[in-house]
Design a protein around this motif. Structure first.
Motif, PDB file in Angstrom:
ATOM      1  N   LEU A  55       0.210  11.855   3.776  1.00 24.18           N
ATOM      2  CA  LEU A  55      -1.233  11.959   3.997  1.00 24.18           C
ATOM      3  C   LEU A  55      -1.579  11.741   5.471  1.00 24.18           C
ATOM      4  O   LEU A  55      -2.492  12.393   6.010  1.00 24.18           O
ATOM      5  CB  LEU A  55      -1.973  10.946   3.125  1.00 24.18           C
ATOM      6  N   ALA A  56      -0.857  10.850   6.137  1.00 27.83           N
ATOM      7  CA  ALA A  56      -1.109  10.623   7.566  1.00 27.83           C
ATOM      8  C   ALA A  56      -0.721  11.843   8.389  1.00 27.83           C
ATOM      9  O   ALA A  56      -1.379  12.162   9.395  1.00 27.83           O
ATOM     10  CB  ALA A  56      -0.333   9.393   8.042  1.00 27.83           C
ATOM     11  N   GLU A  57       0.325  12.537   7.968  1.00 27.32           N
ATOM     12  CA  GLU A  57       0.775  13.722   8.693  1.00 27.32           C
ATOM     13  C   GLU A  57      -0.055  14.959   8.361  1.00 27.32           C
ATOM     14  O   GLU A  57      -0.075  15.917   9.140  1.00 27.32           O
ATOM     15  CB  GLU A  57       2.248  13.995   8.367  1.00 27.32           C
ATOM     16  N   ARG A  58      -0.727  14.954   7.214  1.00 25.10           N
ATOM     17  CA  ARG A  58      -1.574  16.085   6.796  1.00 25.10           C
ATOM     18  C   ARG A  58      -2.977  15.547   6.516  1.00 25.10           C
ATOM     19  O   ARG A  58      -3.327  15.247   5.375  1.00 25.10           O
ATOM     20  CB  ARG A  58      -0.989  16.749   5.548  1.00 25.10           C
ATOM     21  N   PRO A  59      -3.817  15.437   7.539  1.00 24.74           N
ATOM     22  CA  PRO A  59      -5.128  14.779   7.417  1.00 24.74           C
ATOM     23  C   PRO A  59      -6.084  15.431   6.429  1.00 24.74           C
ATOM     24  O   PRO A  59      -7.062  14.802   6.018  1.00 24.74           O
ATOM     25  CB  PRO A  59      -5.687  14.855   8.849  1.00 24.74           C
ATOM     26  N   GLN A  60      -5.837  16.668   6.025  1.00 21.36           N
ATOM     27  CA  GLN A  60      -6.718  17.330   5.067  1.00 21.36           C
ATOM     28  C   GLN A  60      -6.242  17.154   3.626  1.00 21.36           C
ATOM     29  O   GLN A  60      -6.942  17.538   2.687  1.00 21.36           O
ATOM     30  CB  GLN A  60      -6.808  18.828   5.387  1.00 21.36           C
ATOM     31  N   ALA A  61      -5.068  16.590   3.432  1.00 19.52           N
ATOM     32  CA  ALA A  61      -4.494  16.485   2.091  1.00 19.52           C
ATOM     33  C   ALA A  61      -5.006  15.243   1.359  1.00 19.52           C
ATOM     34  O   ALA A  61      -5.439  14.264   1.977  1.00 19.52           O
ATOM     35  CB  ALA A  61      -2.974  16.443   2.174  1.00 19.52           C
ATOM     36  N   VAL A  62      -4.941  15.311   0.036  1.00 22.45           N
ATOM     37  CA  VAL A  62      -5.250  14.160  -0.816  1.00 22.45           C
ATOM     38  C   VAL A  62      -4.026  13.897  -1.688  1.00 22.45           C
ATOM     39  O   VAL A  62      -3.194  14.783  -1.897  1.00 22.45           O
ATOM     40  CB  VAL A  62      -6.494  14.403  -1.696  1.00 22.45           C
ATOM     41  N   GLY A  63      -3.930  12.672  -2.209  1.00 20.48           N
ATOM     42  CA  GLY A  63      -2.748  12.370  -2.990  1.00 20.48           C
ATOM     43  C   GLY A  63      -2.947  11.278  -4.013  1.00 20.48           C
ATOM     44  O   GLY A  63      -3.879  10.469  -3.921  1.00 20.48           O
ATOM     45  N   THR A  64      -2.047  11.255  -4.987  1.00 16.82           N
ATOM     46  CA  THR A  64      -1.994  10.219  -6.010  1.00 16.82           C
ATOM     47  C   THR A  64      -0.602   9.593  -5.987  1.00 16.82           C
ATOM     48  O   THR A  64       0.403  10.307  -5.898  1.00 16.82           O
ATOM     49  CB  THR A  64      -2.257  10.810  -7.404  1.00 16.82           C
ATOM     50  N   GLY A  65      -0.575   8.276  -6.051  1.00 16.96           N
ATOM     51  CA  GLY A  65       0.691   7.573  -6.145  1.00 16.96           C
ATOM     52  C   GLY A  65       0.695   6.706  -7.391  1.00 16.96           C
ATOM     53  O   GLY A  65      -0.275   5.992  -7.651  1.00 16.96           O
ATOM     54  N   VAL A  66       1.768   6.776  -8.185  1.00 15.77           N
ATOM     55  CA  VAL A  66       1.841   5.982  -9.403  1.00 15.77           C
ATOM     56  C   VAL A  66       3.108   5.127  -9.394  1.00 15.77           C
ATOM     57  O   VAL A  66       4.137   5.517  -8.843  1.00 15.77           O
ATOM     58  CB  VAL A  66       1.818   6.863 -10.673  1.00 15.77           C
ATOM     59  N   ASP A  67       2.995   3.969 -10.028  1.00 10.97           N
ATOM     60  CA  ASP A  67       4.146   3.080 -10.166  1.00 10.97           C
ATOM     61  C   ASP A  67       3.915   2.212 -11.396  1.00 10.97           C
ATOM     62  O   ASP A  67       2.769   1.838 -11.687  1.00 10.97           O
ATOM     63  CB  ASP A  67       4.306   2.208  -8.915  1.00 10.97           C
ATOM     64  N   ILE A  68       4.972   1.866 -12.084  1.00  5.21           N
ATOM     65  CA  ILE A  68       4.832   1.019 -13.268  1.00  5.21           C
ATOM     66  C   ILE A  68       4.575  -0.436 -12.884  1.00  5.21           C
ATOM     67  O   ILE A  68       4.105  -1.232 -13.692  1.00  5.21           O
ATOM     68  CB  ILE A  68       6.086   1.138 -14.152  1.00  5.21           C
ATOM     69  N   SER A  69       4.840  -0.773 -11.624  1.00  5.85           N
ATOM     70  CA  SER A  69       4.642  -2.137 -11.138  1.00  5.85           C
ATOM     71  C   SER A  69       3.270  -2.301 -10.502  1.00  5.85           C
ATOM     72  O   SER A  69       2.927  -1.607  -9.545  1.00  5.85           O
ATOM     73  CB  SER A  69       5.725  -2.484 -10.106  1.00  5.85           C
ATOM     74  N   GLU A  70       2.482  -3.224 -11.041  1.00  8.10           N
ATOM     75  CA  GLU A  70       1.172  -3.511 -10.469  1.00  8.10           C
ATOM     76  C   GLU A  70       1.310  -4.049  -9.051  1.00  8.10           C
ATOM     77  O   GLU A  70       0.518  -3.717  -8.157  1.00  8.10           O
ATOM     78  CB  GLU A  70       0.450  -4.538 -11.338  1.00  8.10           C
ATOM     79  N   ALA A  71       2.328  -4.875  -8.816  1.00 11.63           N
ATOM     80  CA  ALA A  71       2.550  -5.429  -7.478  1.00 11.63           C
ATOM     81  C   ALA A  71       2.863  -4.322  -6.477  1.00 11.63           C
ATOM     82  O   ALA A  71       2.414  -4.371  -5.327  1.00 11.63           O
ATOM     83  CB  ALA A  71       3.687  -6.451  -7.517  1.00 11.63           C
ATOM     84  N   ALA A  72       3.631  -3.331  -6.899  1.00 11.26           N
ATOM     85  CA  ALA A  72       3.935  -2.206  -6.017  1.00 11.26           C
ATOM     86  C   ALA A  72       2.670  -1.415  -5.694  1.00 11.26           C
ATOM     87  O   ALA A  72       2.459  -1.006  -4.545  1.00 11.26           O
ATOM     88  CB  ALA A  72       4.983  -1.300  -6.655  1.00 11.26           C
ATOM     89  N   CYS A  73       1.828  -1.201  -6.678  1.00 20.11           N
ATOM     90  CA  CYS A  73       0.564  -0.479  -6.431  1.00 20.11           C
ATOM     91  C   CYS A  73      -0.295  -1.211  -5.408  1.00 20.11           C
ATOM     92  O   CYS A  73      -0.912  -0.582  -4.535  1.00 20.11           O
ATOM     93  CB  CYS A  73      -0.199  -0.303  -7.741  1.00 20.11           C
ATOM     94  N   LEU A  74      -0.326  -2.530  -5.493  1.00 15.66           N
ATOM     95  CA  LEU A  74      -1.094  -3.317  -4.529  1.00 15.66           C
ATOM     96  C   LEU A  74      -0.490  -3.199  -3.132  1.00 15.66           C
ATOM     97  O   LEU A  74      -1.211  -3.095  -2.135  1.00 15.66           O
ATOM     98  CB  LEU A  74      -1.144  -4.778  -4.970  1.00 15.66           C
ATOM     99  N   GLN A  75       0.846  -3.213  -3.052  1.00 20.05           N
ATOM    100  CA  GLN A  75       1.509  -3.071  -1.748  1.00 20.05           C
ATOM    101  C   GLN A  75       1.236  -1.694  -1.156  1.00 20.05           C
ATOM    102  O   GLN A  75       0.962  -1.558   0.033  1.00 20.05           O
ATOM    103  CB  GLN A  75       3.009  -3.276  -1.906  1.00 20.05           C
ATOM    104  N   ALA A  76       1.304  -0.662  -1.988  1.00 20.85           N
ATOM    105  CA  ALA A  76       1.027   0.690  -1.526  1.00 20.85           C
ATOM    106  C   ALA A  76      -0.419   0.827  -1.064  1.00 20.85           C
ATOM    107  O   ALA A  76      -0.708   1.486  -0.052  1.00 20.85           O
ATOM    108  CB  ALA A  76       1.329   1.700  -2.630  1.00 20.85           C
ATOM    109  N   SER A  77      -1.330   0.202  -1.777  1.00 22.54           N
ATOM    110  CA  SER A  77      -2.748   0.244  -1.395  1.00 22.54           C
ATOM    111  C   SER A  77      -2.947  -0.405  -0.030  1.00 22.54           C
ATOM    112  O   SER A  77      -3.709   0.095   0.811  1.00 22.54           O
ATOM    113  CB  SER A  77      -3.598  -0.469  -2.446  1.00 22.54           C
ATOM    114  N   ALA A  78      -2.268  -1.532   0.204  1.00 22.40           N
ATOM    115  CA  ALA A  78      -2.373  -2.204   1.494  1.00 22.40           C
ATOM    116  C   ALA A  78      -1.859  -1.315   2.617  1.00 22.40           C
ATOM    117  O   ALA A  78      -2.448  -1.257   3.712  1.00 22.40           O
ATOM    118  CB  ALA A  78      -1.602  -3.518   1.462  1.00 22.40           C
TER     119      ALA A  78
END
Length: 280
Positions: free
Chosen positions: A127-150
């Motif tokens: 997403l940083a390299e393609r400023p017009q793109a949007v994306g979804t990231g999924v993980d079974i770990s809630e802690a990982a989702c929080l880290q990715a969000s940060a």
């Protein structure tokens, strides 16, 4: 003790502990303890260390000697020219995964799905390299989702990144131009021989499927077409010995265009697949 003396002693201790690249790790840890850029370590080598810096450095070296990863000690890891916050809840970003980034960026995309996002390094980088793109990231770990969000916030892409807890495709909606994943691909047997940094300090669920190392590729090959836009691509990182098996999995699932790409070391690292027609 001067910085140079402390550095030499630390490198010797890490070498004796069996740490790869002991001099490099000692330099990074001293820079962190002294709150200076690693490039400046040579400049401060003749200077005496203050007691507080020396104490911090000794503690960091002690932890590294028992194989706590450097990234966990300093709280970050560089990936594709950016710093990503990491913890023991996520897999460390690794240079080999940059092959996946380069391959993804070789063709246009407006939307991307990252399966098993972990630290978010793949999704956030794309997403940083393609400023017009949007994306979804999924993980079974809630802690990982929080880290990715940060990390999405850290690199200014949070408005374009939808991060959610999901067991692979279970919570995914819509279609994407690009689907990427660095899934757990070590077999249960291989886990017995991995380095202590992996064995003891990184999330096992991100490393192995507790089976033959291929189960997630079967899920992706079976289900990805339902979430892919016409002409879209699926891209997965693999273990360097798995190309034949993963290609066979995608071929059996009906994917028409399957390519194997190598990393900078010349090892098979990424499988890219496309379909002429999107499945139902």
């Amino acid at each position: 003790m001067t910085a140079g003396e402390a550095l030499a002693a630390a490198a010797a201790r890490l070498r004796a502990a069996g740490v790869d690249s002991p001099a490099r790790d000692a330099r990074i840890l001293l820079a962190h303890a002294a709150s200076v850029d690693a490039a400046r370590i040579t400049l401060i080598a003749p200077e005496d260390l203050s007691p507080d810096i020396e104490e911090r450095f000794v503690n960091l070296v002690s932890l590294r000697a028992v194989r706590v990863p450097v990234s966990h000690l300093i709280g970050e890891r560089e990936f594709y020219g950016r710093r990503f916050k990491v913890s023991r809840d996520v897999l460390d970003p690794r240079p080999e995964t940059e092959t996946l980034i380069e391959t993804a960026l070789a063709a246009p995309f407006g939307s991307v799905l990252d399966l098993g996002t972990g630290s978010g390094c793949i999704l956030v980088t794309l997403l940083a390299e393609r400023p017009q793109a949007v994306g979804t990231g999924v993980d079974i770990s809630e802690a990982a989702c929080l880290q990715a969000s940060a990390n999405a916030v850290l690199h200014g892409v949070e408005a374009r990144a939808d991060l959610r807890k999901s067991d692979w495709f279970d919570g995914v909606e819509g279609r994407f131009d690009l689907i990427v994943s660095n899934p757990p691909y070590l077999s249960a047997d291989e886990m017995q021989n991995v380095q202590p940094e992996l064995q003891q300090h990184e999330p096992r669920i991100a490393l192995t499927d507790e089976a033959d190392g291929l189960s997630v590729y079967r899920i992706i090959a079976r289900d990805a077409a339902r979430f892919l836009s016409p002409g879209g691509r699926v891209m997965v990182e693999i273990g360097w010995t798995q190309a034949q098996d993963v290609c066979a999995i995608f071929d059996a699932a009906g994917w028409q265009t399957i390519r194997v790409l190598q990393d900078l070391g010349g090892k098979d690292r990424v499988i890219q697949a496309q379909m002429a027609e999107i499945g139902n």
